[in-house]
Motif scaffolding. Structure first.
Motif, PDB file in Angstrom:
ATOM      1  N   ALA A 123     -11.225  19.674  48.874  1.00 17.46           N
ATOM      2  CA  ALA A 123     -10.068  20.561  48.998  1.00 17.46           C
ATOM      3  C   ALA A 123      -9.581  20.991  47.605  1.00 17.46           C
ATOM      4  N   ALA A 124      -9.555  20.032  46.671  1.00 15.87           N
ATOM      5  CA  ALA A 124      -9.055  20.333  45.326  1.00 15.87           C
ATOM      6  C   ALA A 124      -9.976  21.329  44.624  1.00 15.87           C
ATOM      7  N   LEU A 125     -11.275  21.114  44.730  1.00 11.82           N
ATOM      8  CA  LEU A 125     -12.205  21.992  44.009  1.00 11.82           C
ATOM      9  C   LEU A 125     -12.190  23.401  44.576  1.00 11.82           C
ATOM     10  N   GLU A 126     -11.830  23.496  45.833  1.00  7.88           N
ATOM     11  CA  GLU A 126     -11.681  24.834  46.417  1.00  7.88           C
ATOM     12  C   GLU A 126     -10.504  25.557  45.751  1.00  7.88           C
ATOM     13  N   VAL A 127      -9.419  24.820  45.586  1.00  8.40           N
ATOM     14  CA  VAL A 127      -8.244  25.403  44.920  1.00  8.40           C
ATOM     15  C   VAL A 127      -8.591  25.873  43.504  1.00  8.40           C
ATOM     16  N   TYR A 128      -9.412  25.056  42.806  1.00  9.33           N
ATOM     17  CA  TYR A 128      -9.716  25.382  41.414  1.00  9.33           C
ATOM     18  C   TYR A 128     -10.918  26.302  41.258  1.00  9.33           C
ATOM     19  N   ASP A 129     -11.409  26.845  42.387  1.00  7.14           N
ATOM     20  CA  ASP A 129     -12.460  27.856  42.299  1.00  7.14           C
ATOM     21  C   ASP A 129     -13.793  27.336  41.791  1.00  7.14           C
ATOM     22  N   VAL A 130     -14.042  26.065  42.053  1.00  5.04           N
ATOM     23  CA  VAL A 130     -15.331  25.501  41.655  1.00  5.04           C
ATOM     24  C   VAL A 130     -16.188  25.495  42.919  1.00  5.04           C
TER      25      VAL A 130
END
Ligand code: ADP
Length: 356
Positions: free
Chosen positions: A259-266
């Motif tokens: 979920a976090a990496l989705e937010v950070y566009d990775v």
């Protein structure tokens, strides 16, 4: 004790949140996370073994080791290794960078302040100005510099002895180094991208140091999406930690990581916004290439050197981009990664041999 004097370190103002370049304010955390000893340094087995031999042999002979050049993309541990070399030799380290050595006088001052056995670390050594580079030749070879006093016909050159030292140079572009400079290094360590297991160790180690609770699945996922680069692994860990603290119970699980990496566009493969912009320009604006790197850089609004030294090495390694004499070419994998189908004859034309 170590004098880690940072002189005019070229703080990179690059604003890609998760790129491999160091960011302002990050150096403190990097210092905490830096491995101090060769044994703590994860991965790079070849460079580590070679370096161990160079250091041990010098130690036995009681002389400073040969000058060392470390080459490879940003964030792979060149600065850390330079500091480790000093630590292993029980020596002090002085740190500077190529762009900071604009005038030969800057370098002369630095060199004449060295004590016997000191390590001098020059980051981005390929960007050193010519007069300083020429001064470095003599310093590396004979531990001497010629200081020119005065100007014009009356100028005289005064030879100045300097203490035997070890130069550690780091470069993201060993190809950009002049022959005479490259030849004066006794050892060149070629840093490679890290494997997922190695990055997993980097992430777990950093989590322990920073007191972050993390599941094995979480650290494996962060490792897998770190573009083979410890600096990115450590940075993603901190961003996922933020997410875990704000939106979950503080623990980094697989779910939280995704979920976090989705937010950070990775993305799934760890490509960041700039990586994807390069691929997308290549595919959508230039039909997959070949296209020159400068044109590509203009298309994504970046400096050619950033595209060349930061993005491309990993895209090449990931099998998405090929560097050819006629320019950059996207592989079929790149098209697919962007959710596109390459044209029917793609890869059967002149590009095909490049993808074998
Ligand atoms: P470079 O000089 O090649 O850009 P650095 O040495 O500054 O890279 O490394 C960036 C960060 O990545 C360091 O602060 C360190 O925390 C981490 N790092 C790099 N290499 C390793 C490694 N082999 N093991 C553990 N951490 C590493």
């Amino acid at each position: 004790m170590h004098d880690e004097s940072v002189t005019d370190f070229d703080a990179d103002q690059h604003d890609e949140t998760l790129s491999a370049l160091p960011q302002t304010g990050e150096r403190e955390v990097e210092t905490t996370l830096r491995p101090r000893k060769l044994a703590e340094f994860v991965g790079q087995p070849r460079v580590r073994e070679q370096l161990e031999l160079v250091l041990e042999s010098a130690r036995r002979r009681g002389v400073p080791p040969d000058h060392v050049l470390l080459s490879g993309p940003p964030g792979l541990g060149k600065t850390s290794l330079a500091m480790i070399i000093a630590e292993e030799l029980d020596a002090s380290i002085r740190i500077t960078s190529g762009p900071a050595l604009e005038r030969a006088g800057d370098l002369a001052a630095m060199l004449s302040n060295l004590a016997e056995g000191d390590v001098l670390f020059i980051d981005e050594i390929h960007r050193i100005a010519r007069p300083a580079e020429e001064m470095l030749y003599l310093a590396m070879e004979d531990f001497r510099v010629d200081v020119v006093v005065g100007k014009g016909p009356g100028a005289t050159s005064i030879p100045l002895e300097i203490a035997p030292f070890t130069l550690v140079g780091a470069t993201t572009r060993s190809g950009a180094l002049t022959g005479p400079l490259r030849d004066r290094f006794g050892f060149t360590g070629q840093m490679e991208f890290y494997g997922d297991d190695e990055l997993d160790l980097v992430v777990t180690r950093a989590a322990t140091i920073l007191g972050i609770a993390i599941d094995p699945e979480g650290s494996a996922e962060i490792a897998r999406r770190s573009r083979g680069t410890p600096r990115i692994a450590n940075r993603l860990l901190r961003r996922v930690r933020d997410y875990a603290e704000v939106r979950a119970d503080g623990r980094i699980t697989l779910e939280v990581t995704r979920a976090a990496l989705e937010v950070y566009d990775v993305d799934e493969l760890g490509l960041d916004r700039l990586d994807r912009a390069v691929l997308s320009a290549l595919v959508n604006s230039f039909g997959g290439g070949p296209v020159g790197v400068s044109t590509l850089a203009v298309a994504v609004g970046e400096e050619p050197t950033t595209v060349e030294e930061v993005c491309e090495p990993y895209l090449v390694r990931a099998g998405m981009l090929a560097r050819t004499p006629r320019g950059r070419v996207a592989t079929a994998t790149a098209w697919e990664h962007l959710g596109l189908r390459p044209p029917a004859d793609y890869g059967r034309s002149e590009q095909s041999s490049l993808f074998d």
